[in-house]
Design a protein around this motif. Structure first.
Motif, PDB file in Angstrom:
ATOM      1  N   GLY A 639       0.921  -1.179  -0.066  1.00  0.00           N
ATOM      2  CA  GLY A 639       0.001  -0.139   0.064  1.00  0.00           C
ATOM      3  C   GLY A 639       0.961   1.358  -0.046  1.00  0.00           C
ATOM      4  O   GLY A 639       1.949   1.176   0.275  1.00  0.00           O
ATOM      5  N   VAL A 640       0.414   2.442  -0.139  1.00  0.00           N
ATOM      6  CA  VAL A 640       1.140   3.507  -0.412  1.00  0.00           C
ATOM      7  C   VAL A 640       0.015   4.824  -0.306  1.00  0.00           C
ATOM      8  O   VAL A 640      -1.225   4.870  -0.702  1.00  0.00           O
ATOM      9  N   THR A 641       0.638   5.966   0.494  1.00  0.00           N
ATOM     10  CA  THR A 641      -0.140   7.154   0.517  1.00  0.00           C
ATOM     11  C   THR A 641       0.881   8.375   0.389  1.00  0.00           C
ATOM     12  O   THR A 641       1.973   8.184   0.765  1.00  0.00           O
ATOM     13  N   VAL A 642       0.277   9.141  -0.405  1.00  0.00           N
ATOM     14  CA  VAL A 642       1.259  10.270  -0.626  1.00  0.00           C
ATOM     15  C   VAL A 642       0.608  11.636  -0.010  1.00  0.00           C
ATOM     16  O   VAL A 642      -0.755  11.764   0.430  1.00  0.00           O
ATOM     17  N   TYR A 643       1.315  12.591   0.529  1.00  0.00           N
ATOM     18  CA  TYR A 643       1.166  13.705   1.185  1.00  0.00           C
ATOM     19  C   TYR A 643       1.570  15.115   0.475  1.00  0.00           C
ATOM     20  O   TYR A 643       2.838  15.071   0.807  1.00  0.00           O
ATOM     21  N   ARG A 644       1.091  15.788  -0.284  1.00  0.00           N
ATOM     22  CA  ARG A 644       1.710  16.900  -0.878  1.00  0.00           C
ATOM     23  C   ARG A 644       1.256  18.083   0.197  1.00  0.00           C
ATOM     24  O   ARG A 644       0.314  18.431   0.356  1.00  0.00           O
ATOM     25  N   ASP A 645       2.398  18.696   0.451  1.00  0.00           N
ATOM     26  CA  ASP A 645       2.455  19.811   1.470  1.00  0.00           C
ATOM     27  C   ASP A 645       1.272  20.692   0.995  1.00  0.00           C
ATOM     28  O   ASP A 645       1.328  21.248  -0.080  1.00  0.00           O
ATOM     29  N   GLY A 646       0.290  21.181   2.215  1.00  0.00           N
ATOM     30  CA  GLY A 646      -0.632  22.008   1.920  1.00  0.00           C
ATOM     31  C   GLY A 646      -1.925  21.297   1.262  1.00  0.00           C
ATOM     32  O   GLY A 646      -2.992  22.075   1.094  1.00  0.00           O
ATOM     33  N   SER A 647      -2.050  20.087   0.759  1.00  0.00           N
ATOM     34  CA  SER A 647      -3.003  19.630   0.044  1.00  0.00           C
ATOM     35  C   SER A 647      -4.193  19.126   1.381  1.00  0.00           C
ATOM     36  O   SER A 647      -5.338  18.762   0.882  1.00  0.00           O
ATOM     37  N   ARG A 648      -3.737  19.149   2.485  1.00  0.00           N
ATOM     38  CA  ARG A 648      -4.961  19.007   3.411  1.00  0.00           C
ATOM     39  C   ARG A 648      -4.380  19.391   4.641  1.00  0.00           C
ATOM     40  O   ARG A 648      -3.106  19.040   5.129  1.00  0.00           O
ATOM     41  N   SER A 649      -5.079  20.217   5.303  1.00  0.00           N
ATOM     42  CA  SER A 649      -4.662  20.773   6.344  1.00  0.00           C
ATOM     43  C   SER A 649      -4.619  20.242   7.670  1.00  0.00           C
ATOM     44  O   SER A 649      -4.925  19.284   7.923  1.00  0.00           O
ATOM     45  N   GLY A 650      -3.498  20.589   8.604  1.00  0.00           N
ATOM     46  CA  GLY A 650      -3.442  20.070   9.740  1.00  0.00           C
ATOM     47  C   GLY A 650      -2.807  18.779   9.928  1.00  0.00           C
ATOM     48  O   GLY A 650      -2.788  18.005  10.866  1.00  0.00           O
TER      49      GLY A 650
END
Length: 851
Positions: A639-650
């Motif tokens: 499995g894999v998850t990405v988080y682009r800075d600012g794409s979801r607050s907090g």
């Protein structure tokens, strides 16, 4: 020599006493102390605290584990167990085990996570409601829950009821999400994972469901993607979706452009960090429990963070090994990893995990007894009772465990190895291979002493890729397993270790360090002549800057003779970091594709899965996200998850925010970085016939942030009316996201905490509250913030009610005599309006208006 352990004291402590003692225990680490006191110190429902420091907690846990050990040959003593778990140094039970072992004040489970599901794949309303009820029943016992929606018939399918056609997946996603948000877990919100197969005809609706603001806010969502779909994407071919999924005789099917749907997944993940991806064929193929699929162990979904794929009604308990503690002479040229001690402790950890299963079975019996004694009718209790019987059966039959790690980033740095380098990846693989071999060896040895898990059958497992990998690595272990069996059906995971890593004071899980050093600001009292003033802002307030070091980076500094109490310039800090093993090895520095390959290589030695997030800067394009997902599949990730800075607050603190603080580009009346603790006022008011409440965080008596919503209602905040002040404390959830807690002192002198203010109110209120709070934090005058709030053009009547409440709450802080711009008197149309005690007053006619 083992430490002598004494029975824990039965006296109680105030919140303040426990915090001060814990602050000393954690050597001044305020956040670690607060997390431990609030989440893990033994307390009853009246708020009485029975443990002063983590030493008391570890004695409680050691006593219970030793009691279980005494049932079996060659038991570990209480003192031996205590030495393994004390100071969070070697072995750290995570979350539910830490809070629940030996806890007589809660009837709860020790399992961190559960998966539920309909064995008959029923999508009747009865089956769907049964899942909803089971989910709630598990969450109230502290567990995170996952379940799959692939059995629900697609939108437009015929049904034999008054609707005539099915509504599809999305309405039920919302139902399950809302149920999650309604369940409190010691002040926390429940955690839920919803998954669906990409083969389902409604998969696109599922993928889009969270893109609408305020929808499915109580769940993480992941798509189960099969190899056939990935190959179709790679080859730019069509793909056939079916219902039932993968059926040879489907009731419903449609052909789609695989690449088009793939691009939608990638776009949504780039934009909002969801959906996550589960490579389902890899999960099923590698899963040892799936060798027993016909006996009820077919994997159907994962827990909320994705690191434990499970079959229906199975659960798992988690434990982390602190890798940093096995580095001898850390941060020196002589640094080495003590593999001998590490191997011994992995075996002990697996033994402790097996003991925790026995403790869990006792907890489940207590839950069943509680259900039987409840006054409800048997009809009402039936679903909950059968649920826990099913969970007990799975725990007895499979005895699943979840050994993981924390401090991987700090371990590599302490050895002088760069995280993300080829050498770093090779060493990480060696570590996890060692854990796999030694944990399985311990499980085989436990089977010899205690008996194998009841359904063990070596013939079923003989073609499993993970078992064959163990055979190739250690043939003797494999043949011992054939002879004696194994105590546990599956053993390993790599979970997120948010609060655990705060208490071990290390990097989290398998992740690199986020930042080794950053700056904070504190306001200087103008009357303090001895205070250092680093700059004065445009409104004349004086500020002092101070440096915060990551704990192990600070240890590196001390070992290398670098002062940790000096006021360094940013240039000096950059030079210091450049000399350290953390240089270019932070979460923002690591090559993303290389990190994915590392995860795939480590996954080969983890029989469950890995919770890891690929952190990306804001300016990356969607194509990169697609490349990372494709590489993850090819590398063997589950499995894999990405988080682009600012794409979801907090979720994470942006690197740019830190740069902005360091470069002093924006000087305001308030510190740019929110202090962890704020004084707070409570303001109550009534709109129409609804009672509302506002929590207003203050700095120097001025509003800095605001949380507002319905009060004294089952959907809102329950707070005694005499409470007028308290503290708003910023904490982090286990998944790394921010949380704002409210703490007040009750009439008995004890401190009571309401966790997660941001989850107590409607998400739409919360989003607008963030907007207003941001304007306050950056120094907008209160009257301007009131004007901004009043100017919001909102369609919903309830949101307009919220807007009016925010304005009314903020007006109390506007200085008397302040002019209200752009507003006119309703009575005489004069524009000469001023604030007086929070009310708008006309200077010409004297008319006054509040609210």
């Amino acid at each position: 020599m083992a430490t002598q352990v004494t029975a824990p004291a039965s006296q109680t402590y105030s919140q303040d006493e426990a915090f001060k003692a814990s602050l000393k225990y954690f050597k001044g680490d305020d956040l670690a102390a607060r997390v431990w006191v609030n989440k893990y110190a033994l307390k009853d429902s009246d708020g009485n605290i029975y443990e002063k420091t983590p030493d008391d907690m570890h004695r409680r846990i050691a006593k219970e584990l030793a009691r279980i050990e005494a049932r079996y040959p060659n038991p570990m003593s209480e003192a031996e167990v205590f030495d393994l778990i004390r100071d969070f140094k070697y072995i750290v039970p995570q979350g539910s085990p830490m809070a629940g072992i030996g806890n007589p004040y809660q009837v709860g489970s020790l399992s961190n996570c559960f998966v539920i599901g309909n064995d008959g794949a029923s999508d009747s309303y009865g089956g769907i409601m049964k899942i909803d009820q089971e989910q709630v029943q598990l969450m109230k016992r502290r567990g995170g829950v996952g379940h799959d929606l692939s059995h629900i018939r697609p939108k437009g399918s015929g049904v034999k009821n008054s609707a005539l056609t099915s509504t599809g997946l999305v309405p039920f996603m919302e139902r399950y999400s809302n149920s999650t948000r309604e369940v409190a877990q010691d002040g926390r919100r429940g955690a839920l994972m919803l998954s669906v197969s990409i083969n389902h005809p409604d998969a696109e609706d599922f993928i889009d469901a969270k893109m609408e603001q305020g929808k499915v806010t109580g769940a993480n969502v992941s798509v189960r993607i099969d190899d056939g779909f990935m190959q179709a994407v790679k080859d730019q071919k069509k793909y056939t979706q079916k219902y039932p999924i993968f059926s040879k005789n489907p009731l419903n099917q449609k052909e789609i452009e695989a690449e088009k749907l793939w691009k939608k997944i990638v776009h949504n993940a780039w934009k909002s960090a969801e959906p996550g991806i589960l490579f389902w064929d890899t999960i099923s193929r590698e899963s040892v429990p799936d060798s027993y699929a016909d006996l009820g162990y077919k994997t159907v979904s994962t827990n909320p963070c994705g690191e434990i794929p499970l079959c229906p009604y199975d659960s798992c308990r988690l434990l982390a090994i602190n890798l940093f503690s096995y580095v001898e002479e850390p941060f020196t040229k002589n640094a080495s990893f003590n593999f001998d001690l590490f191997k011994k402790h992995v075996a002990k950890a697996q033994r402790i995990m097996d003991d925790i299963i026995d403790l869990e079975l006792e907890k489940v019996d207590a839950i069943l007894a509680k259900i039987e004694s409840d006054p409800e009718s048997e009809e009402v209790k039936n679903v909950e009772h059968n649920l826990w019987l099913n969970i007990k059966k799975k725990a007895q039959e499979g005895r699943r465990t979840g050994i993981g790690i924390t401090a991987e980033g700090d371990m590599l740095a302490a050895l002088g190895i760069k995280y993300g380098s080829e050498k770093g990846n090779e060493f990480s693989v060696e570590i996890h291979k060692t854990i796999a071999i030694e944990a399985y060896r311990a499980s085989v040895y436990a089977a010899k002493e205690r008996g194998a898990f009841p359904i063990f059958d070596s013939e079923r497992e003989k073609e499993n890729p993970f078992i064959l990998r163990l055979k190739e690595a250690d043939e003797k272990l494999y043949y011992d397993m054939l002879e004696y069996g194994r105590r546990n059906i599956a053993l390993l995971t790599i979970a997120p270790t948010g609060t655990t890593s705060l208490m071990t004071q290390t990097t989290s899980g398998i992740e690199p360090v986020f930042l080794p050093v950053y700056k904070r600001r504190r306001k200087v009292n103008p009357n303090d002549k001895d205070a250092r003033v680093d700059f004065v802002d445009e409104v004349g307030d004086s500020w002092e800057e101070y440096v915060v070091f990551h704990h192990r980076f600070k240890e590196w500094m001390k070992i290398n003779g670098i002062a940790t109490d000096k006021n360094y310039s940013q240039e000096e800090l950059n030079e210091i970091v450049a000399q350290s093993p953390y240089y270019q090895a932070t979460s923002n520095d690591v090559d993303w594709l290389n990190k994915v390959r590392m995860q795939g290589a480590v996954q080969k030695w983890v029989d469950h899965s890995i919770s890891v997030t690929i952190n990306l800067p804001n300016d990356v394009n969607e194509e990169l996200v697609g490349d990372l997902y494709l590489e993850a599949w090819q590398a063997g990730c589950k499995g894999v998850t990405v988080y682009r800075d600012g794409s979801r607050s907090g979720v994470l603190i942006s690197n740019e925010e830190n740069k902005e603080e360091e470069d002093n580009e924006t000087l305001t009346a308030f510190p740019t970085k929110r202090p962890q603790i704020l004084e707070a006022d409570i303001v109550r008011f009534q709109n129409n016939k609804e009672k509302w409440i506002a929590f207003i965080g203050l700095i120097e008596g001025k509003p800095y942030e605001i949380f507002t919503g319905i009060a004294d209602d089952e959907d809102g905040i329950l707070l005694p009316r005499w409470v007028e002040k308290g503290l708003i404390i910023k904490n982090r959830n286990d998944d790394g996201s921010s949380r704002y807690d409210f703490q007040y002192q009750n009439k008995r002198g004890y401190k009571t905490t309401i966790e997660g203010l941001s989850h107590k109110f409607d998400p739409e209120y919360w989003n607008y509250a963030k907007l207003i709070s941001t304007t306050l934090r950056y120094g907008m005058p209160i009257e301007k913030a009131v004007e901004l709030t009043n100017s919001l053009q909102l369609d919903s009547a309830s949101i307009n009610t919220w807007k009016n409440g925010v304005a009314r709450a903020l007006k109390r802080y506007v200085a008397d005599g302040t002019v209200a711009r752009k507003q006119k008197c309703d009575n005489c149309n004069s524009s000469e309006l001023i604030y007086q005690e929070g009310c708008l007053t006309c200077k010409d006619c004297g008319s006054s208006k509040c609210g």
